[in-house]
Design an enzyme around this catalytic site. Sequence first.
Site, mmCIF file in Angstrom:
data_model
loop_
_atom_site.group_PDB
_atom_site.id
_atom_site.type_symbol
_atom_site.label_atom_id
_atom_site.label_comp_id
_atom_site.label_asym_id
_atom_site.label_seq_id
_atom_site.Cartn_x
_atom_site.Cartn_y
_atom_site.Cartn_z
ATOM 1 C CE LYS A 1 1.292 2.764 -1.859
ATOM 2 N NZ LYS A 1 0.363 2.672 -0.712
ATOM 3 C CG ASP B 1 5.035 3.945 -0.331
ATOM 4 O OD1 ASP B 1 5.372 2.955 0.339
ATOM 5 O OD2 ASP B 1 3.986 4.577 -0.137
#
Length: 297
Positions: A10, A137
């Site tokens: 990401k 996350d």
Amino acid sequence: MSVTVRVPAKVNVQLAVGGARPDGFHDLANVFLAVGLYDEVTATPADELRITCEGPDAAQVPLDRTNLAARAAIALAARHGLAPDVHLHIAKDIPVAGGMAGGSADAAGALLACDTLWGTNASRGELLDICAELGSDVPFSLVGGAALGTGRGERLRELEVGGTFHWVFAVADGGLSTPAVYGEFDRLSEGVRVPEPVASQELLDALAKGDAVALAAAVSNDLQPAALSLFPSLSDTLEAGRAAGALAALVSGSGPTTAFLTRDADGADAVAQALLASGTCRTARVAPSPAPGATVL
């Protein structure tokens, strides 16, 4: 039988950080974008829990129960009354300790792989609950695409993306600890009123339109000053990418990987070559976004 799951890295196109909470975490407005760099996690039946890893940074990956992939298997097994007897093999292509959620990706991959292997048939909600327990996350690594994370980043609202964005990621020599970067953020913010984190509407609009120039004008990372304070040479990498024509240059998450948004794929290749030639990074990787979340292959 074995099950392999592919999981993306990401980039945070916005990371707005609030002040420290009583639990030590920070409230965030965290706009995640999954990018086309992947780890693959393969789950195979075994007599005990075992972790192996291959890839450029494999030596830096813990192979005991502190590994997030191991913790994911243990958490799923505990919920379903099973022993976490599985061999998890991680084929690592996401930089380690680089601010791109490589460990979180491995956790999401292990969770989905074990759920498929063991036939536990966990609902998406249950998988996301376990992800949130494992780390801020991890839920996004499962979901992929683009999302706004609030709370400590674990509460997700999926976002529309209207096109492909082209990125270059410059991998630094060495890593940065996320807790250390947040600690430095707190030190630098001492005596300063830290505003409530809010997602940028300009940034959300740019994502929805697929407009790279507008996105470049809106990206931000409140952790960047802290990361640069702990790793000053990243400033040289950022400058090299800007000089090579990147539309935007920023530290990815807590760093030390730096991210460069470009106009198109050719621009990404040119920026990557310039970064390598500059000698300011160990390697430079090109990747498009968005990318799908954890996927059984």
